[in-house]
Scaffold this motif. Sequence first.
Motif, short mmCIF file in Angstrom:
data_model
loop_
_atom_site.label_atom_id
_atom_site.label_comp_id
_atom_site.label_asym_id
_atom_site.label_seq_id
_atom_site.Cartn_x
_atom_site.Cartn_y
_atom_site.Cartn_z
N ARG A 177 51.16 14.81 37.03
CA ARG A 177 51.56 16.21 36.82
C ARG A 177 50.59 16.90 35.87
NH1 ARG A 177 57.16 14.37 36.45
NH2 ARG A 177 57.08 14.68 34.19
N GLU A 178 50.14 16.21 34.83
CA GLU A 178 49.22 16.82 33.89
C GLU A 178 47.87 17.13 34.55
OE1 GLU A 178 50.80 15.76 29.49
OE2 GLU A 178 48.85 14.96 30.07
N LEU A 179 47.40 16.24 35.40
CA LEU A 179 46.15 16.50 36.10
C LEU A 179 46.30 17.68 37.07
CD1 LEU A 179 45.01 12.84 36.68
CD2 LEU A 179 43.71 14.58 35.46
N ASP A 180 47.44 17.79 37.72
CA ASP A 180 47.69 18.94 38.57
C ASP A 180 47.64 20.24 37.77
OD1 ASP A 180 47.97 17.48 40.88
OD2 ASP A 180 50.15 17.39 40.80
N ILE A 181 48.23 20.22 36.58
CA ILE A 181 48.22 21.41 35.73
C ILE A 181 46.79 21.77 35.31
CG2 ILE A 181 48.89 22.30 33.45
CD1 ILE A 181 51.50 20.65 33.80
N LEU A 182 46.01 20.75 34.94
CA LEU A 182 44.63 21.00 34.51
C LEU A 182 43.80 21.59 35.64
CD1 LEU A 182 43.98 17.73 32.45
CD2 LEU A 182 43.95 20.07 31.55
N MET A 183 43.91 20.99 36.83
CA MET A 183 43.04 21.40 37.93
C MET A 183 43.50 22.69 38.61
SD MET A 183 40.74 19.02 37.98
CE MET A 183 40.47 17.30 37.53
N ASN A 184 44.79 22.83 38.78
CA ASN A 184 45.32 23.93 39.58
C ASN A 184 45.74 25.15 38.78
OD1 ASN A 184 45.40 22.82 42.43
ND2 ASN A 184 46.53 21.22 41.35
N GLU A 185 45.95 24.98 37.48
CA GLU A 185 46.44 26.10 36.68
C GLU A 185 45.49 26.45 35.53
OE1 GLU A 185 50.70 25.89 35.79
OE2 GLU A 185 50.82 24.20 37.15
N ILE A 186 45.15 25.48 34.70
CA ILE A 186 44.36 25.78 33.51
C ILE A 186 42.90 26.08 33.86
CG2 ILE A 186 43.41 24.79 31.39
CD1 ILE A 186 46.12 23.48 30.91
N TYR A 187 42.26 25.20 34.63
CA TYR A 187 40.85 25.40 34.93
C TYR A 187 40.60 26.74 35.63
CZ TYR A 187 36.06 24.66 36.45
OH TYR A 187 34.71 24.82 36.66
N PRO A 188 41.36 27.10 36.67
CA PRO A 188 41.09 28.39 37.33
C PRO A 188 41.22 29.58 36.39
CG PRO A 188 42.42 27.01 38.75
CD PRO A 188 42.37 26.32 37.42
N GLN A 189 42.21 29.57 35.51
CA GLN A 189 42.38 30.70 34.60
C GLN A 189 41.21 30.83 33.64
OE1 GLN A 189 46.42 31.42 32.92
NE2 GLN A 189 47.04 29.63 34.11
N VAL A 190 40.74 29.71 33.09
CA VAL A 190 39.63 29.76 32.15
C VAL A 190 38.32 30.12 32.85
CG1 VAL A 190 38.22 28.39 30.56
CG2 VAL A 190 40.72 28.18 30.53
N SER A 191 38.10 29.53 34.01
CA SER A 191 36.86 29.78 34.74
C SER A 191 36.74 31.24 35.17
CB SER A 191 36.79 28.86 35.97
OG SER A 191 35.61 29.08 36.70
N ASP A 192 37.84 31.86 35.55
CA ASP A 192 37.82 33.24 36.03
C ASP A 192 37.89 34.28 34.91
OD1 ASP A 192 37.53 32.69 38.66
OD2 ASP A 192 39.61 33.02 39.23
N ARG A 193 38.10 33.85 33.68
CA ARG A 193 38.29 34.80 32.60
C ARG A 193 36.99 35.57 32.33
NH1 ARG A 193 41.63 32.53 27.71
NH2 ARG A 193 43.20 32.75 29.35
N ILE A 194 37.11 36.88 32.19
CA ILE A 194 35.97 37.74 31.90
C ILE A 194 36.15 38.34 30.51
CG2 ILE A 194 34.70 39.82 32.58
CD1 ILE A 194 35.58 39.28 35.46
N TYR A 195 35.15 38.12 29.66
CA TYR A 195 35.19 38.67 28.31
C TYR A 195 34.32 39.93 28.26
CZ TYR A 195 37.20 34.14 27.07
OH TYR A 195 37.99 33.02 27.00
N GLY A 196 34.34 40.60 27.14
CA GLY A 196 33.64 41.87 27.00
C GLY A 196 32.13 41.78 27.18
N ASN A 197 31.56 40.57 26.92
CA ASN A 197 30.11 40.46 27.05
C ASN A 197 29.64 40.25 28.48
OD1 ASN A 197 30.79 37.76 27.54
ND2 ASN A 197 30.32 37.14 25.43
N ASN A 198 30.59 39.96 29.40
CA ASN A 198 30.28 39.79 30.83
C ASN A 198 29.19 38.76 31.10
OD1 ASN A 198 32.12 41.48 32.19
ND2 ASN A 198 30.93 43.29 31.60
N MET A 199 29.09 37.75 30.26
CA MET A 199 28.09 36.70 30.48
C MET A 199 28.45 35.86 31.70
SD MET A 199 27.03 34.97 26.87
CE MET A 199 26.03 35.80 25.64
N PRO A 200 27.47 35.42 32.49
CA PRO A 200 27.74 34.37 33.48
C PRO A 200 28.27 33.14 32.76
CG PRO A 200 25.54 35.30 33.77
CD PRO A 200 26.05 35.82 32.47
N ALA A 201 29.33 32.55 33.28
CA ALA A 201 29.98 31.44 32.58
C ALA A 201 30.08 30.22 33.48
CB ALA A 201 31.37 31.87 32.11
N TYR A 202 29.87 29.06 32.89
CA TYR A 202 29.94 27.78 33.58
C TYR A 202 30.98 26.93 32.86
CZ TYR A 202 25.60 29.60 35.44
OH TYR A 202 24.66 30.40 36.03
#
Length: 328
Positions: free
Chosen positions: A177-202
Amino acid sequence: MAGGDELGYKIGSFNMRNLGAAALGMSNERNLRKIAEIIRKEEFDVVALQEILSEGKVFTSTHYAKRSLLMELGSGWDFCWAEVETGDAPRHEGYGFLWNQRRLRLSTAKLSDGTVRTYNPRILDQVIIREEMRRRPFYARFTPEGMPGGCFMEIRLLCVHTFYGKDTPDDRLIRDRELDILMNEIYPQVSDRIYGNNMPAYTILLGDYNVELRRPWKENMARYAPAYLKADERDIIETSEWRKMRIKTVQDEFTTLKKSDSQSEGDRSTGGYAHDYDHFSFEENRFEGIVMSARRVDAVRRYCDADFDKYLRTVSDHIPIMMEIEIK
């Protein structure tokens, strides 16, 4: 390291096996100089750390018999520690990030009043998840340092250490369950987050997953049934919670040591390792065009003369893993 138009970085993960203030005592066998030597000689730019106890005192304290890890590393290194914010962590187990300031710095932003805000690493508590984890990830944002004009990109790291408990069906279900949360919920939210500097993010998920990557060559080994990551044969997890993502997990070499009382000569001849629990995960499309490789660091052989018992006593029950990336 790559130079010129290519930016090369070495990103590491290292489970330190309950490394706390006790390691600073002269009667304790933990060898902080050896740990620093591994990090320095492998030329890590940043290392995500798990199982850091005692409020991270082992990295900075000057009130004990041994030199702290930062003192052993020498000038130019910085460190941040965070305690796991759960009620069922009796050892107050924590995370850490250790980075080379000549190569990376924490991301910053210039505010409307002219002041500069530094984004310090933190336990990731500002994402929406359907079920709480025993240990939420430790989140850090880095940008390159020491380059004329700087570099307009950001490396986001999610240091993870999933629940282990006991090797029972119920506790394995918690890990799943924890791996599902990491892969399906946490990672997508962090990866898609856009901050004010609009830097390309990896964005990279890294750490101790407490599960292995399934490989045919492992099936014939005489081992107690390991827990495998729930994914297809390419270790790809597809998520559509936020957008179509293909999150790939890499690094399938064994990284955890067998307990010294269970090592026979036969174990030693095959490496003395038990499992591959330490991995990196990233979104394939976002990393398209990035030159990347992942591997374990052969630390027992390189730094302890292939003496597994010595490494287990003085360093850790894990060896570090490394991801090398070149961003063109």
